[in-house]
Design a protein around this motif. Structure first.
Motif, PDB file in Angstrom:
ATOM      1  N   ARG A 161       0.769  -1.333  -0.136  1.00  0.00           N
ATOM      2  CA  ARG A 161      -0.068   0.275  -0.442  1.00  0.00           C
ATOM      3  C   ARG A 161       0.876   0.983   0.130  1.00  0.00           C
ATOM      4  NH1 ARG A 161      -3.981  -2.900   2.943  1.00  0.00           N
ATOM      5  NH2 ARG A 161      -2.410  -2.616   5.257  1.00  0.00           N
ATOM      6  N   ARG A 162       1.774   0.968   0.899  1.00  0.00           N
ATOM      7  CA  ARG A 162       2.715   2.631   0.654  1.00  0.00           C
ATOM      8  C   ARG A 162       4.153   2.714  -0.133  1.00  0.00           C
ATOM      9  NH1 ARG A 162       4.402   0.996   6.449  1.00  0.00           N
ATOM     10  NH2 ARG A 162       6.968   1.774   6.369  1.00  0.00           N
ATOM     11  N   GLY A 163       3.662   1.470  -1.688  1.00  0.00           N
ATOM     12  CA  GLY A 163       4.442   1.672  -2.639  1.00  0.00           C
ATOM     13  C   GLY A 163       5.991   1.442  -2.379  1.00  0.00           C
ATOM     14  N   GLU A 164       6.413   0.704  -1.848  1.00  0.00           N
ATOM     15  CA  GLU A 164       7.275   0.992  -0.671  1.00  0.00           C
ATOM     16  C   GLU A 164       8.222  -0.010  -2.053  1.00  0.00           C
ATOM     17  OE1 GLU A 164       8.910   2.748   1.526  1.00  0.00           O
ATOM     18  OE2 GLU A 164       7.899   2.385   2.704  1.00  0.00           O
ATOM     19  N   PHE A 165       7.999  -1.397  -2.346  1.00  0.00           N
ATOM     20  CA  PHE A 165       8.478  -2.472  -2.864  1.00  0.00           C
ATOM     21  C   PHE A 165       8.601  -1.483  -4.899  1.00  0.00           C
ATOM     22  CE2 PHE A 165       5.980  -5.714   0.094  1.00  0.00           C
ATOM     23  CZ  PHE A 165       7.709  -5.554   0.495  1.00  0.00           C
ATOM     24  N   ILE A 166       9.561  -2.546  -5.219  1.00  0.00           N
ATOM     25  CA  ILE A 166       9.939  -2.653  -7.204  1.00  0.00           C
ATOM     26  C   ILE A 166       9.338  -3.523  -7.551  1.00  0.00           C
ATOM     27  CG2 ILE A 166      11.514  -0.667  -6.861  1.00  0.00           C
ATOM     28  CD1 ILE A 166      14.198  -2.844  -7.540  1.00  0.00           C
ATOM     29  N   GLU A 167       8.952  -4.452  -6.768  1.00  0.00           N
ATOM     30  CA  GLU A 167       8.440  -5.344  -7.146  1.00  0.00           C
ATOM     31  C   GLU A 167       7.827  -6.576  -6.349  1.00  0.00           C
ATOM     32  OE1 GLU A 167      10.110  -9.473  -7.207  1.00  0.00           O
ATOM     33  OE2 GLU A 167      11.123  -8.622  -5.601  1.00  0.00           O
ATOM     34  N   TYR A 168       7.289  -7.550  -6.093  1.00  0.00           N
ATOM     35  CA  TYR A 168       6.594  -8.584  -5.618  1.00  0.00           C
ATOM     36  C   TYR A 168       5.811  -9.830  -6.228  1.00  0.00           C
ATOM     37  CZ  TYR A 168       2.445  -5.828  -6.242  1.00  0.00           C
ATOM     38  OH  TYR A 168       0.783  -5.541  -6.006  1.00  0.00           O
ATOM     39  N   VAL A 169       6.516 -11.153  -5.637  1.00  0.00           N
ATOM     40  CA  VAL A 169       4.906 -11.635  -5.952  1.00  0.00           C
ATOM     41  C   VAL A 169       4.748 -12.797  -5.236  1.00  0.00           C
ATOM     42  CG1 VAL A 169       7.011 -12.167  -8.640  1.00  0.00           C
ATOM     43  CG2 VAL A 169       7.626 -13.118  -5.837  1.00  0.00           C
ATOM     44  N   GLU A 170       4.245 -14.047  -6.090  1.00  0.00           N
ATOM     45  CA  GLU A 170       3.926 -14.939  -4.972  1.00  0.00           C
ATOM     46  C   GLU A 170       4.091 -16.390  -5.718  1.00  0.00           C
ATOM     47  OE1 GLU A 170      -0.759 -15.703  -3.515  1.00  0.00           O
ATOM     48  OE2 GLU A 170      -0.316 -17.841  -2.929  1.00  0.00           O
ATOM     49  N   CYS A 171       5.173 -16.949  -4.172  1.00  0.00           N
ATOM     50  CA  CYS A 171       6.233 -17.922  -5.262  1.00  0.00           C
ATOM     51  C   CYS A 171       5.879 -18.629  -3.890  1.00  0.00           C
ATOM     52  CB  CYS A 171       7.559 -17.251  -5.681  1.00  0.00           C
ATOM     53  SG  CYS A 171       8.283 -18.796  -5.615  1.00  0.00           S
ATOM     54  N   TYR A 172       5.816 -19.972  -4.965  1.00  0.00           N
ATOM     55  CA  TYR A 172       5.314 -21.185  -3.890  1.00  0.00           C
ATOM     56  C   TYR A 172       4.721 -21.100  -3.100  1.00  0.00           C
ATOM     57  CZ  TYR A 172       9.874 -22.236  -6.330  1.00  0.00           C
ATOM     58  OH  TYR A 172      10.873 -23.273  -6.750  1.00  0.00           O
ATOM     59  N   SER A 173       3.350 -20.427  -3.015  1.00  0.00           N
ATOM     60  CA  SER A 173       2.316 -20.021  -1.849  1.00  0.00           C
ATOM     61  C   SER A 173       3.199 -19.020  -0.733  1.00  0.00           C
ATOM     62  CB  SER A 173       1.732 -21.833  -1.168  1.00  0.00           C
ATOM     63  OG  SER A 173       2.053 -21.738  -1.564  1.00  0.00           O
ATOM     64  N   ASN A 174       4.208 -18.487  -0.586  1.00  0.00           N
ATOM     65  CA  ASN A 174       4.367 -17.223  -0.168  1.00  0.00           C
ATOM     66  C   ASN A 174       4.755 -16.013  -0.806  1.00  0.00           C
ATOM     67  OD1 ASN A 174       4.925 -18.663   2.711  1.00  0.00           O
ATOM     68  ND2 ASN A 174       6.037 -19.643   1.395  1.00  0.00           N
ATOM     69  N   ARG A 175       4.782 -15.169  -0.094  1.00  0.00           N
ATOM     70  CA  ARG A 175       4.991 -13.866  -0.904  1.00  0.00           C
ATOM     71  C   ARG A 175       6.341 -13.139  -0.525  1.00  0.00           C
ATOM     72  NH1 ARG A 175      -0.147  -9.848  -0.246  1.00  0.00           N
ATOM     73  NH2 ARG A 175       0.301 -10.550   2.113  1.00  0.00           N
ATOM     74  N   TYR A 176       7.241 -12.445  -2.399  1.00  0.00           N
ATOM     75  CA  TYR A 176       8.779 -12.122  -1.861  1.00  0.00           C
ATOM     76  C   TYR A 176       8.614 -11.066  -2.170  1.00  0.00           C
ATOM     77  CZ  TYR A 176       9.909 -16.978  -1.066  1.00  0.00           C
ATOM     78  OH  TYR A 176       9.409 -18.294  -0.219  1.00  0.00           O
TER      79      TYR A 176
END
Ligand code: ADP
Ligand code: 5GP
Length: 188
Positions: free
Chosen positions: A63-78
């Motif tokens: 929400r705060r726009g802190e990530f340059i990218e994020y994903v869901e991978c193997y049922s977890n988020r990174y």
């Protein structure tokens, strides 16, 4: 020139092993610490291997726009914090990020944060058989997660987006190819 190198490859290909070698031997390199909602493994330390966060905290960072990218991978988020990259680049010429294929592609295909000068390094095992043996040897996977990781490793996406490809068969050879890659990337 300062650059960011994105390391991607199937789980067990040797990304962490090669990154640790680089960190021990190369002064001008730093590695980002990602955020994840996955539980820490036995040997992992919060703030060193990952920032281990709750799902709520992860949502807040999105929400705060802190990530340059994020994903869901193997049922977890990174996810990669923009501040994690700029902090590394303050003190180092090269910043390395260890990302899954989807995260790497988000950045490489869309020229995200151009001033970070992202380039991709694909790290591959010599065969599926050796990948399986390495994951088993690492002793970190359950039967279920081993199956998922092996299944997903068949699905190597967007090879053309990567500038460098390293086949990690003989570890010493892969280490020296990586050192060459870092030097080249730094001096271009
Ligand atoms: P990744 O970070 O890509 O998931 P790791 O670096 O954890 O992979 O490597 C997986 C396992 O394979 C580790 O136990 C590591 O010691 C081993 N390994 C890495 N490179 C080689 C290699 N060239 N030959 C044999 N074993 C390797
Ligand atoms: P692991 O659970 O084995 O530590 O990591 C699983 C996968 O998540 C690996 O392929 C790793 O490259 C990827 N990964 C780790 N941190 C990040 C991140 O911040 N963003 C993305 N996109 N992938 C990540």
């Amino acid at each position: 020139m300062k650059r960011c190198l994105i390391f991607s490859g199937p789980s067990g290909a040797g990304k962490s092993t090669l990154m640790n070698h680089v960190l021990e031997t190369t002064q001008y390199v730093g590695v980002t610490v990602s955020c994840t909602t996955r539980a820490p493994r036995k040997s992992e330390v919060d703030g060193v291997n990952y920032h281990f966060v709750s799902n709520e905290k992860f949502d807040d960072l999105i929400r705060r726009g802190e990530f340059i990218e994020y994903v869901e991978c193997y049922s977890n988020r990174y996810g990669t914090l923009k501040s994690a990259v700029s902090d590394i680049l303050k003190d180092n010429d090269i910043c390395i990020l260890d990302l899954d294929f989807a995260g790497a592609y988000q950045i490489l295909a869309h020229n995200i944060v151009p001033e970070f000068n992202f380039e991709g390094v694909l790290i591959l095992p010599p065969s599926m058989r050796s990948l399986r043996a390495r994951l088993l040897g690492r002793g970190t996977e359950t039967e279920e997660s081993l199956k998922t990781r092996l299944h997903e490793s068949f699905d190597i996406k967007n090879i053309a987006a990567y500038k460098y490809i390293i086949i990690n068969n003989d570890l010493e050879k892969a280490k020296s190819e990586l050192s060459w890659t870092l030097e080249k990337s730094r001096n271009l």
